[in-house]
Design a protein around this motif. Structure first.
Motif: not given
Length: 138
Positions: A51-69
């Protein structure tokens, strides 16, 4: 899912709506090359111990990849955290899905609660009925 020479991730959920869905030929690796295909409309992670990784690192990765949701499903907490990418490239938490035509995130959380009380089939049936009643009234 990868953008060569930039970032890569393996989300638990990948959803494409409409056209531009990746197609593979027999023998090809099942990767989504984001230089070749459009980004998915929604990706999600099912978080338990991550959960911590999903809300931090992975969230940033998906933002960097321009995933809309982006959704994070907190299994233990029986909650769904949904985020919509803003113009500034950062995610903002949202109460309903834009990708899935205004689907209320609270409806997903109610379904998670039902999963803990009954069977997968009963929870899925309840969810399908709830969606059908929304469609009938909307």
């Amino acid at each position: 899912m990868e953008k060569p020479n930039t970032r890569a991730a393996s989300p638990d959920i990948v959803l494409y709506i409409s056209e531009g869905i990746p197609q593979w030929q027999e023998g090809e690796l099942r990767r989504i090359n984001l230089s070749q295909w459009r980004v998915p409309d929604l990706v999600g992670e099912v978080g338990d111990t991550t959960l911590a990784t999903d809300l931090d690192e992975k969230k940033q990765i998906y933002a960097d990849l321009s995933i809309p949701e982006y959704w994070v499903i907190d299994v233990k907490g029986k909650r769904v955290l949904a985020f919509r990418l803003q113009a500034d490239g950062k995610y903002q938490q949202c109460a309903s899905s834009v990708t899935l035509a205004g689907l209320s995130i609270s409806l997903l959380e109610q379904t998670l609660e039902r999963l803990s009380e009954g069977t997968n089939i009963s929870a899925a049936g309840w969810f399908a009925q709830a969606i059908a009643s929304l469609s009938a009234t909307g």
